[in-house]
Enzyme design. Sequence first.
Site, PDB file in Angstrom:
ATOM      1  CB  SER A  95       1.964   6.774   2.360  1.00 55.46           C
ATOM      2  OG  SER A  95       2.212   8.067   1.843  1.00 55.46           O
ATOM      3  CE  LYS A 147       5.457   9.048   4.327  1.00 56.85           C
ATOM      4  NZ  LYS A 147       4.737   7.867   3.800  1.00 56.85           N
TER       5      LYS A 147
END
Length: 275
Positions: A95, A147
Amino acid sequence: MVKSGGSEEYMQRSDAMPEDGDLQDSHILEVADQGVDPVPVARTYRHSPAHSAPAESGEGGVGWRDTLIWCGIPVLIVMLVRIFLLGFYTIPTQSMMDTIIPGDRVITTKLTPRIFALHRGDVVVFKDPAHWLQDENNQFLGDDLIKRLIGLPGDVVACEGAGKPVTINGVAINESSYIRPGVEPSAFAFRVHVSADHVFVMGDNRSSSADSRFHRDDGANGLVPISDITGVALVTYWPFDRIGTMSGHHDIFAEVPAGTMQSSARSSAPSGQRQ
C-alpha cells in the site's frame, strides 16, 4: 734497661695512638663543622608479609555484579528506547509502494505526536481504528497500519475522481514525488471534512491501499484518531540497498491554508504553520 726501654717505648706508642673515644669525638666535630646532625639516623625496614591479604571477592574474575552492570544496563537502555523513543516494523503490504516496499524494515519516532506536532505528508504508523486490517494483507505489523497523513483536523480533503488531483481546503497538491508512478491520486471521487483530533490518511500506492477513502462508513468517516498514532517513520534500515530517510515531502503542502476547525491537541498544527 731493655725492659724499661721497651716499656717506655710501648708507652710512647700508646700515647701516640688515639683512643676510640677520641676518634668518635673527632668524627663528631668534623660532621658538626659541616652543619649535619651527628645523631645517627635509625634505619627502617619494610617487611613484606609472609602472605598477602586475600583479594576482594570478584577481583581477577567476573562476578554477578559485573554481569549485572555490563549486561543488565545495556538491556535496560534498549528496552527504554524501544518503549519510549523508537518503533521497529517490518512492512508486509504494497500500500505504500514505491516509498516502502514489502519486506522493508522501518524505524519510527514515538516522540511524534506525543511531544512534536504532526504535519501533512508524515508517514505515520497507527493502530487499526475500525478493522481496516481485514482489507489488508498484514502479518507483521500486528494491529498497526502505515499510511501517509494527508489531512489534519479541520481540513477538507477531496478529489473529483480519476485524472484529477487531490485538494486540501480547495488547494490542489502535486503528489507526483511520492505516489507510485502510473497510479492516479484517486480512481474515484470523495470529499471528507476532517473532524477534531483525527487525521485523513492515504497510501502512496493508491490503487492498492484500503485507506481513509475506503472506510467512510466505519462510523468515523474513515478518519484515524490522533491518539491511535504510535509514531512517524524516520528511516528504512533494511534491506541494505534500501537504507534511507523517510521524507514527508512537507514542501508540497506549504501553500495549503489552515482548515476551518482546529483541534485542541498540539499535534494538529497545519504543515504551513509548523510549531
